[in-house]
Design an enzyme around this catalytic site. Structure first.
Site, PDB file in Angstrom:
ATOM      1  N   HIS A   1       0.832  -1.204   0.000  1.00  0.00           N
ATOM      2  CA  HIS A   1       0.000   0.000   0.000  1.00  0.00           C
ATOM      3  C   HIS A   1       0.866   1.253   0.000  1.00  0.00           C
ATOM      4  O   HIS A   1       0.569   2.230  -0.703  1.00  0.00           O
ATOM      5  CB  HIS A   1      -0.919  -0.015   1.224  1.00  0.00           C
ATOM      6  CG  HIS A   1      -2.050   0.966   1.135  1.00  0.00           C
ATOM      7  ND1 HIS A   1      -3.166   0.755   0.360  1.00  0.00           N
ATOM      8  CD2 HIS A   1      -2.222   2.166   1.717  1.00  0.00           C
ATOM      9  CE1 HIS A   1      -3.991   1.791   0.477  1.00  0.00           C
ATOM     10  NE2 HIS A   1      -3.440   2.658   1.294  1.00  0.00           N
TER      11      HIS A   1
ATOM     12  N   ASN B   1      27.339 -22.761  -3.501  1.00  0.00           N
ATOM     13  CA  ASN B   1      28.122 -24.003  -3.464  1.00  0.00           C
ATOM     14  C   ASN B   1      27.606 -24.953  -2.390  1.00  0.00           C
ATOM     15  O   ASN B   1      27.585 -26.171  -2.577  1.00  0.00           O
ATOM     16  CB  ASN B   1      29.599 -23.686  -3.217  1.00  0.00           C
ATOM     17  CG  ASN B   1      30.320 -23.292  -4.491  1.00  0.00           C
ATOM     18  OD1 ASN B   1      29.765 -23.383  -5.575  1.00  0.00           O
ATOM     19  ND2 ASN B   1      31.546 -22.833  -4.356  1.00  0.00           N
TER      20      ASN B   1
ATOM     21  N   GLU C   1      -2.423  -6.045  -5.305  1.00  0.00           N
ATOM     22  CA  GLU C   1      -3.236  -6.056  -4.085  1.00  0.00           C
ATOM     23  C   GLU C   1      -4.582  -6.730  -4.318  1.00  0.00           C
ATOM     24  O   GLU C   1      -5.043  -7.536  -3.495  1.00  0.00           O
ATOM     25  CB  GLU C   1      -3.466  -4.620  -3.601  1.00  0.00           C
ATOM     26  CG  GLU C   1      -2.278  -3.972  -2.948  1.00  0.00           C
ATOM     27  CD  GLU C   1      -2.616  -2.587  -2.450  1.00  0.00           C
ATOM     28  OE1 GLU C   1      -2.351  -2.288  -1.288  1.00  0.00           O
ATOM     29  OE2 GLU C   1      -3.164  -1.799  -3.246  1.00  0.00           O
TER      30      GLU C   1
END
Length: 695
Positions: free
Chosen positions: A46, A421, A68
């Site tokens: 918002h 890794n 939203e």
């Protein structure tokens, strides 16, 4: 200085909101029932939407609004967030970030595809549990729902405008629910000379004629609920207005608006006076004494100035000035020591104390919690876990540990390679873990802790550990060692940091080219740090990064070799011993006997080709990096020195045993010795000596 561009301020604030949004979405994947996480994500969305519209980022506001809307069912509890939905929401977050940071690189087609995926995931034919309960409830009569409505009394905190919220925008959102009859309440407005221009004194009396529930009204004021008082009561059916209440209001009261201002206030306030007693309570509560309002406002102001946003360039410039001050203070102290004027010595000591305090304060201002860096890797682990089909739990600790902001920036890439890794090579697939009696979910731990003048950052996994035999075979295949050479496991593991070295059998997007660990080593050494690697077969691997607190000013040990003076970082110094006559006679061995332990040493006079004859009583400085100890033989130990680090020019890039330079009190330069490079040099000399003795 010129003021910062407002759009740049928005980008910085949006970056912080993206971190909040990403963290909430990732946590939501682990705790789908946590309503606070959903609210946190929506608050961030918002704010981004509202600020984006304010600064002219219309595409950001439009896309975020659609985001939203699509995610609204999650907020209402109608559906639970799944991992697939979280992944699409994260992709939507990335698209919004791209719209803000690099709009030219975005494509509307990508945004529409993301929104389509969101709508597909949130639209479900099978309602969730909350919908079942609603379905069982009898629907309200149609006639009643058409005329149903609410009577609202809105009283905002006086500081709401300072926090960036606009009550008129909230009233506009409220009007989207249905026809509204809005009347401002002006009885709380003070006289002009008592008015604060940044305070809100108006209240509003609203009649909303819409068939909506209380939850819909609460959603409008969700982000300011802590900064207002909201009184709700159902409207009677007879109070339903004409279809155009706003124009009706204007038609009923045209005369007062055209004659004098005073009747207008009376006419507008009149409907409030005619309201029933039920809404008189909020009005009486909305008139606190000014004395009672001043105290909480003062507290808010104190909290408001607790933090100040400062450009990083200003901190860098301040650090440079402090460094020059430290150098000037050293010169003053040297001049005062060479004279006999007591008053000058007193002033020099006072300035030294103030300069030291200013240095510590400035360095503290540059310190940043390492948690700001750790948070970035949650998304990395989430995406790698999904792409490799390896469930991985990511755990962090020591987020409050502070490092210089420059160190934080330099540390990001090495940690990315280490974590990639660990997941790609370290953590086994689900079937292998099950066969070895391990849990299905792997675990990556990222931790930071202070250790003296250093910070230790560790990356630990509970995978299969390093395959020493495979590493050795690959090293022999590439000609890095001779077949059958006697090497310890620690020495074999160091080949992982060799350029182009990789044990991956296939080249993928994640690994196989042998550049990751090489980048890690070079970056950490450039930061004057070191790397420790430990592994336990079948249980996992731990990589520890040892880093200085800062790259700006350090405590150093000033030594003399011949006519030259050099600096050794004090954090690397373990002890200082005198070179005995027995050690002098054993020039071929280059080993010291330190309390029964053999420590290799380097003669800095030979290494630096110093002129003149050595001092009669030479000193040995024992330094360490990780578990390795090396002695450095110097002519004289001068003492402690506050070292302002200056970078060397590109012409000196091939001189690896120096990491920088500093300016001494007499204006001459002293080179800073690179501890990691000296240790590597000593190790290579020991290996050559072993080879020659074996031959």
């Amino acid at each position: 200085m010129n003021a910062m561009d407002p759009t740049e301020v928005f980008r910085q604030e949006a970056s912080e909101l993206f971190e909040v949004l990403e963290g909430a979405l990732l946590d939501l994947g682990q705790r789908p029932d946590d309503r606070e996480l959903v609210d946190s994500a929506f608050r961030a969305l918002h704010t981004i939407k509202g600020s984006g519209a304010m600064f002219g980022f219309d595409k950001v506001a439009s896309f975020t609004h659609e985001f939203e809307t699509a995610f609204d069912r999650v907020r209402k509890g109608e559906i639970k967030p799944t991992q697939e939905l979280i992944s699409v929401a994260l992709a939507a977050k990335d698209y919004i970030r791209a719209l803000i940071e690099d709009p030219q690189s975005t494509d509307d087609i990508i945004g529409e595809a993301i929104l389509d995926d969101l709508r597909r995931f949130v639209s479900s034919d099978q309602p969730a549990a909350p919908l079942d309960a609603i379905a069982e409830a009898p629907p309200p009569p149609p006639a009643e729902s058409k005329q149903a409505g609410w009577h609202l009394y809105l009283e905002f905190e006086s500081h709401i405008l300072r926090n960036g919220s606009n009550p008129l925008d909230l009233l506009e959102d409220l009007c989207k629910l249905g026809p509204c009859f809005v009347v401002p309440v002006t009885d709380g407005i003070p006289f002009l000379d008592e008015m604060e221009p940044e305070d809100c004194y108006l209240k509003w009396d609203v009649k909303l004629h819409a068939a909506c529930g209380k939850d819909a009204i609460d959603d409008v004021f969700m982000f300011v609920s802590d900064e207002m008082k909201l009184t709700l009561s159902p409207l009677e059916q007879v109070e339903a207005p004409a279809p155009m209440p706003l124009f009706q209001l204007l038609d009923e009261e045209p005369a007062p608006e055209t004659e004098t201002p005073a009747p207008v206030l009376e006419a507008v306030a009149a409907p409030v006076a005619a309201q029933p007693v039920a809404k008189a309570e909020p009005k009486s509560e909305s008139k606190p004494e000014p004395k009672h309002e001043a105290k909480p406002e003062a507290k808010r102001d104190e909290r408001g100035i607790a933090t100040v946003r400062v450009q990083a360039e200003r901190l860098d410039e301040l650090m440079d000035r402090v460094g020059e001050l430290v150098i000037a203070q050293a010169r003053l102290s040297q001049l005062a020591a060479s004279g006999s004027d007591l008053s000058i010595k007193i002033i020099a000591e006072e300035i030294e104390r103030l300069a030291s305090s200013l240095r510590d304060t400035t360095m503290g201002a540059r310190m940043v919690p390492i948690g700001s860096l750790f948070g970035r890797f949650r998304r990395l682990v989430h995406d790698l876990s999904r792409d490799l089909s390896k469930p991985v739990e990511f755990v962090t600790s020591g987020e409050d540990t502070e490092l210089d902001k420059t160190m934080i920036e330099c540390l990001a890439d090495p940690l990315v390679h280490l974590i990639r890794n660990a997941i790609d090579h370290g953590i086994e697939d689900t079937a292998t873990r099950a066969a070895n009696g391990k849990t299905e979910q792997g675990r990556i731990e990222l931790a930071a802790v202070h250790s003296g003048a250093q910070v230790l950052v560790t990356v630990k996994d509970n995978g299969g550990g390093l395959n020493t035999a495979r590493i050795r075979a690959k090293a022999e295949e590439q000609g890095l060692i001779a077949a059958g050479a006697v090497l310890s496991d620690h020495e074999i593991h160091q080949f992982l940091f060799h350029p182009g070295f990789s044990t991956a059998q296939t080249i993928s997007a994640l690994s196989g080219r042998g550049v990751g660990m090489d980048v890690v080593k070079r970056t950490i050494e450039n930061m004057r740090g070191s790397i420790d690697l430990t592994t336990r077969p079948g249980q996992g691997t731990t990589v520890t990064l040892r880093l200085p607190l800062t790259l700006a000013i350090i405590e150093g040990l000033l030594i003399r070799v011949g006519e030259g003076r050099y600096i050794i970082p004090l954090s690397a110094v373990e002890e200082c011993v005198e070179l005995t006559a027995e050690d002098e006679r054993s020039r071929g061995r280059n080993f010291l006997n330190v309390r029964g332990n053999l420590v290799p040493f380097l003669r800095l006079r030979q290494l630096l080709t110093a002129s003149g004859s050595p001092d009669r009583h030479q000193k040995t400085i024992i330094i360490s990096t990780g578990e390795t100890r090396v002695g450095l033989v110097a002519d004289q130990i001068i003492g402690n020195h506050q070292t302002v680090i200056k970078s060397l020019s590109k012409l000196h890039s091939d001189v690896t045993i120096f990491s920088g330079a500093t300016i001494l009190g007499d204006g001459t330069a002293a080179l800073i010795l690179d501890v990691a490079q000296l240790v590597t040099l000593a190790q290579s000399k020991v290996e050559k000596q072993h080879i020659s003795e074996a031959a």
